[in-house]
Design an enzyme around this catalytic site. Structure first.
Site, PDB file in Angstrom:
ATOM      1  N   ARG A  29       2.723  -7.911  11.391  1.00 39.34           N
ATOM      2  CA  ARG A  29       3.952  -7.103  11.320  1.00 39.34           C
ATOM      3  C   ARG A  29       5.150  -7.987  10.989  1.00 39.34           C
ATOM      4  NH1 ARG A  29       1.912  -3.424   9.695  1.00 39.34           N
ATOM      5  NH2 ARG A  29       0.137  -4.831   9.697  1.00 39.34           N
ATOM      6  N   GLU A  70      -4.470   4.960   5.958  1.00 36.61           N
ATOM      7  CA  GLU A  70      -5.086   4.435   7.191  1.00 36.61           C
ATOM      8  C   GLU A  70      -6.490   4.990   7.382  1.00 36.61           C
ATOM      9  OE1 GLU A  70      -3.534   2.118   8.659  1.00 36.61           O
ATOM     10  OE2 GLU A  70      -1.363   2.451   8.539  1.00 36.61           O
ATOM     11  N   LYS A 130       0.813  -1.210   0.000  1.00 41.72           N
ATOM     12  CA  LYS A 130       0.000   0.000   0.000  1.00 41.72           C
ATOM     13  C   LYS A 130       0.853   1.269   0.000  1.00 41.72           C
ATOM     14  CE  LYS A 130      -0.728   1.061   4.315  1.00 41.72           C
ATOM     15  NZ  LYS A 130      -1.265   1.473   5.596  1.00 41.72           N
TER      16      LYS A 130
END
Length: 765
Positions: A626, A229, A37
DNA sequence: TTTATCCCTATTTTT
DNA sequence: TAGGGATAAA
């Protein structure tokens, strides 16, 4: 031209390319973790500038942190050249808000009654204000906690409600109380010529409402708007984005509903879910291929998040290798957990699998970082803690900063009170005197500092109106403090910030604060001096600009902004929230226990409201995703909370992780009271472990709580850290625990009072 | 007004 | 456990 086209699109998959090149109209990109992204965002901006000839100043990109903005700018510059981004507006919503307010001082003063030298109040300042507000509303701070009021006020501001709105829409007596406190709070805020974080978003919108011309100018300027976000935006942010995008409609938002973790901050997941309703013509693009993590990690994450009911079904895929097994480890308590994490890091680092800077340890609550930090401090590893006790939040640092803030904005009551209460110069100027000053300032509609300045002889004779009536010690104090500020004010425009700092230290008798020579004092004095070093960064900025710029920079800095990428050799300790948007080759998630992850409050609310629990699950999902290569999850059998050990249960979020992807190691329960455990080592390895069949067939092993010996006066005992000692007294406590006083053999440890349940001691004789 | 001491309670996450 | 707030004493 075609060469450049290939450059910007090379290596992007079809969806990514579409997201980069669909420049006109509204676009919604639903981007799973690790789906590239950031790459899409940077390439799209580069594309706009280079292929569409859009001037950078016509592009607004909103990121979640300032650091993300900086990094994206760097990446764009690498793509299209260093000067090519000049004028590009990129930053957080809050910095955009300040920018708008600062760019329109005249209108802000006129429409919002906010003077150009306003300061930004952080949560500490807000808390002070809330306390005063509760008192001013004649309420009892014990029942009506300022903390709760603050969160209600913030919630109201997040949906653009004024105190009047809250009062009108009040459904309960409590709502009415909130409205009363909110009203007082706003009064105080405006009197201090200050804004809080929520105002940075709300006030620009009010400005836009009251002055459409200003809005039109920004609409005109920002032909292309990108928001990262997007799942974590709240109502105010939504309104701001919609308003700015109204003219051109080129709104590009990227987000992932599964990574929405700021509901408690009023983030509204509907913003992303309803995007297609708001913009029926919107293009929707899904990025579902994960380039970041191993197959096992992707699959585990997918299984975990699937348990959420309130969710759009999506599948994340990857072509990456399965990779290593996910490791689940049970430890005795938080100390063992921390120790084990350190030793496992030692193991993987020395096996040359990873470097320390490629490793992150993540946890739900900041409190967990203390124990982890302790373990790292006594290890050979360097580490950086993200968040925790921030530098600018240290008491002594804030004390000095308070002087700077008053210097900039003499109406800043919270900071002035702080100076008076904490710096030696304020001695003798107590609550009574402060009250006198406040009353005068309110009546005369003057900045609070003026009340003190009027007590300086050279200034007093220029006063025409009535002077405040200080008495006794207050009179002397006011003159003393006033004089000090007068001196600083005089010099502030000729000196650099660092030089002003030196003046502050001198005039405010700062050294007196650190005279006892204790270790703590030395450390705090070192922190104060570090602030000076920090101020030196602004040495080359013209004095008049340096102060506001510095204060603003400090106010808007976020935890994630403090992460140092050049911290080679350091392991990162970070909360799951702050870890959003980051990635590491190796990730440890500590404290995967019921009550911690999911947090207790969510478990409590579960019966009538599942949303908090689902947010906890998303948080865990964020943590898992993550990790690039190695993922470790740890939990402790018992953990210290509220100063007491409490037995824990493994987190429910572990269960859906496929057994065949996970290696689970539990603690073998072999210790009994009849067989005293070995003395000495409490490091990992001192207890035996066995590899157990992964979840499913094996029941969770029965927990054996450590047996606490019955200590008696005169016992010779052994403590794992302090060694041998003699019990000199035993006191029973209400919580069934005992306080044992032990005189240790080694003089360096001396006599200590220990909690029987915690001390991990055994009776030798 | 200041300081020492005791008691109580809270712990979620942050721009 | 720790930090804040109340209370009492100087």
């Amino acid at each position: 031209m075609s060469q450049m086209v290939t450059d910007l699109l090379t290596g992007l998959n079809e969806q990514q390319q579409r997201a980069v090149t669909t420049t006109e109209g509204p676009v919604l990109v639903v981007a799973g973790p690790g789906s590239g992204k950031t790459r899409v965002l940077t390439h799209r901006i580069a594309w706009l500038i280079q292929q569409m000839n859009v001037h950078p100043s016509q592009i607004l990109a909103v990121t979640f942190t300032n650091k993300a903005a900086r990094e994206m700018r760097d990446r764009i510059e690498k793509l299209i050249g260093v000067d090519a981004t000049d004028g590009l507006v990129m930053g957080t919503f809050h910095s955009l808000g300040v920018r708008i307010l600062r760019q329109n001082p005249g209108r802000v003063a006129e429409q919002l009654q906010l003077q150009p030298n306003f300061v930004i109040y952080d949560d500490g300042d807000q808390m002070e204000l809330a306390k005063t507000a509760v008192k001013n509303a004649n309420l009892d701070p014990k029942q009506i906690t300022p903390r709760r009021m603050l969160s209600r006020i913030s919630a109201a501001k997040s949906v653009l409600q004024t105190p009047t709105d809250v009062a009108t829409e009040a459904q309960s007596y409590d709502d009415e109380i909130v409205a009363r406190v909110y009203t007082e709070y706003e009064k105080l805020l405006r009197a201090a010529n200050a804004v809080d974080f929520d105002d940075l978003l709300g006030l620009p919108i009010r400005l836009f409402d009251q002055d459409p011309g200003t809005l039109a100018r920004y609409q005109q300027q920002f032909r292309y708007i990108l928001v990262d976000e997007y799942q974590d935006t709240n109502r105010v942010q939504y309104v701001m984005v919609s308003a700015l995008a109204e003219m051109y409609g080129n709104l590009f938002v990227v987000g992932d509903p599964d990574q929405s973790i700021y509901g408690w901050r009023q983030a509204d997941i509907r913003n992303i879910l309803d995007f297609k309703n708001d913009y029926p013509s919107a293009n929707e693009i899904h990025l579902e291929q994960n380039y970041r993590s191993t197959g096992r990690i992707v699959q585990a994450a997918d299984r975990v998040i699937r348990d959420n009911k309130d969710r759009i079904d999506r599948k994340m895929t990857t072509v990456n290798d399965d990779g290593e097994m996910i490791q689940l480890r049970e430890l005795a308590d938080q100390q063992h957990e921390a120790q084990w994490i350190v030793s496992e890091i030692r193991r993987i680092v020395s096996a040359h699998k990873v470097l320390p800077e490629q490793i992150a340890v993540m946890y739900r609550t900041t409190a967990q970082s203390r124990v982890l930090e302790e373990a790292f401090r006594t290890s050979e590893f360097r580490y950086q803690i993200v968040g925790g006790v921030r530098f600018y939040e240290r008491r002594e640092v804030r004390d000095i900063m308070a002087v700077l803030r008053v210097l900039y904005n003499p109406a800043d009551t919270v900071s002035l009170l702080r100076v008076i209460d904490n710096l030696p110069i304020g001695k003798g100027f107590g609550p009574a005197a402060f009250e006198t000053a406040t009353k005068w300032a309110t009546e005369q509609r003057r900045p609070l500092l003026d009340a003190l300045l009027t007590q300086v002889p050279s200034i007093a004779n220029q006063e025409t109106g009535p002077l405040p009536h200080f008495s006794g010690a207050g009179l002397k104090g006011a003159a003393r403090i006033g004089t000090a500020f007068a001196i600083l004010r005089e010099k502030k425009n000729e000196l650099t910030l660092a030089e002003i700092f030196d003046q502050i230290v001198e005039v405010m008798e700062v050294r007196k604060m650190f005279e006892t020579g204790t270790e703590e004092d030395l450390q705090r004095w070192a922190n104060v001096q570090e602030l000076r070093t920090d101020l030196e960064r602004y040495d080359l900025v013209p004095s008049a600009e340096a102060l506001p710029a510095y204060l603003e920079q400090v106010a808007l800095i976020s935890d994630a902004d403090t992460i140092k990428d050049d911290n080679i050799g350091s392991v990162t300790l970070i909360t799951l929230h702050s870890a959003k948007g980051l990635e590491y080759p190796a990730v440890f998630i500590a404290g995967a226990e019921e009550g911690l992850l999911p947090i207790y409050r969510a478990v409590e609310a579960e019966a009538f409201d599942e949303s908090a629990m689902e947010e906890e699950r998303r948080l865990f999902y964020v943590g898992i995703t993550r990790a690039q290569k190695l993922l470790y999850i740890t939990y402790a059998q018992s953990r210290m909370t509220h100063g007491q050990y409490r037995a824990g249960t493994i987190s429910r979020f572990i269960e859906p992780i496929p057994a065949e992807s996970m290696r689970r190691v539990t603690r073998e329960a072999h210790r009994t009271s009849a067989k005293p455990r070995e003395y000495g080592r409490t490091e990992p390895g001192s207890f035996t472990s066995r590899v157990q069949q992964p979840w499913g067939n094996a029941p969770v092993p029965k927990k054996v709580l450590p047996v606490i010996p019955d200590f008696q006066e005169g016992n010779v005992v052994f403590h794992p850290k302090f060694g041998e000692g003699t019990v000199t007294s035993v006191t029973a406590r209400r919580d069934n625990d005992k306080e044992v006083t032990v005189a240790f053999k080694k003089a360096e440890y001396g006599t200590k009072r220990l909690m029987a349940s915690l001390a991990n001691m055994d009776i030798i004789s």
